[in-house]
Design an enzyme around this catalytic site. Structure first.
Site, PDB file in Angstrom:
ATOM      1  N   CYS A  58       0.866  -1.171   0.000  1.00 47.28           N
ATOM      2  CA  CYS A  58       0.000   0.000   0.000  1.00 47.28           C
ATOM      3  C   CYS A  58       0.911   1.232   0.000  1.00 47.28           C
ATOM      4  CB  CYS A  58      -0.894   0.013   1.228  1.00 47.28           C
ATOM      5  SG  CYS A  58      -1.857   1.545   1.380  1.00 47.28           S
ATOM      6  N   ASP A  65      -0.110  -6.023   0.352  1.00 42.98           N
ATOM      7  CA  ASP A  65      -1.371  -6.427  -0.255  1.00 42.98           C
ATOM      8  C   ASP A  65      -1.107  -7.682  -1.072  1.00 42.98           C
ATOM      9  OD1 ASP A  65      -3.121  -4.381   0.651  1.00 42.98           O
ATOM     10  OD2 ASP A  65      -2.246  -3.007  -0.797  1.00 42.98           O
TER      11      ASP A  65
END
Length: 159
Positions: A58, A65
């Site tokens: 992120c 992620d």
């Protein structure tokens, strides 16, 4: 009857395939992508890559992620070599990118590299905060049936 099987000379420019130990970079590296000639440029056929272990960070929080990336394309003159694609996708691991940005960047890099007739990239990301994100992008050669195909697939995405 001629065969269209690949010749070793078609692979002479590949530096990663069969090169022994894989060197993973710690940053986004589109220059690692390699191609080889399409032995069947007169045929329309789809090539699919499923990449179930895609990771990026992120850009705001630095949190990892996790997701999968699916790439489908109809080649024209060349194809992407799969080991270079693996290393390229791995280069996103320490790169900060929103999911939507990642699929768009992957499509643009591959489109510039291969100049395919048609290409699509779909992300299927694991939930964060109770929401999973599934971005999709595609492209077809303008003013051809490939562009129409892109529009039809976009219109029916997620149905």
């Amino acid at each position: 009857m001629s065969n269209n099987f690949r010749k070793m000379s078609d692979l002479s420019g590949l530096t990663l395939l069969g090169g022994g130990e894989s060197k993973y970079t710690g940053k986004y590296t589109p220059g690692i992508l390699e191609t080889f000639p399409n032995s069947h440029p007169d045929a329309d056929y789809m090539v699919r890559f499923d990449c179930p272990e895609f990771t990026t960070l992120c850009p705001l929080t630095g949190q990892p992620d996790f997701g999968s990336i699916r790439i489908n394309y109809i080649p024209e003159q060349c194809l992407v070599e799969s080991k270079s694609l693996k290393l390229y996708l791995f280069s996103f691991r320490n790169h900060g990118g929103f999911h939507e940005d990642c699929v768009n960047v992957i499509l643009k890099d591959l489109r510039e590299l291969m100049k395919p007739k048609y290409i699509e990239v779909e992300g299927n990301f694991m939930p964060r905060g109770g929401i999973s994100i599934h971005p999709y992008v595609n492209w077809g050669i303008p003013q051809t049936h490939y562009q129409e195909m892109a529009w039809n697939r976009m219109r029916n995405f997620g149905i």
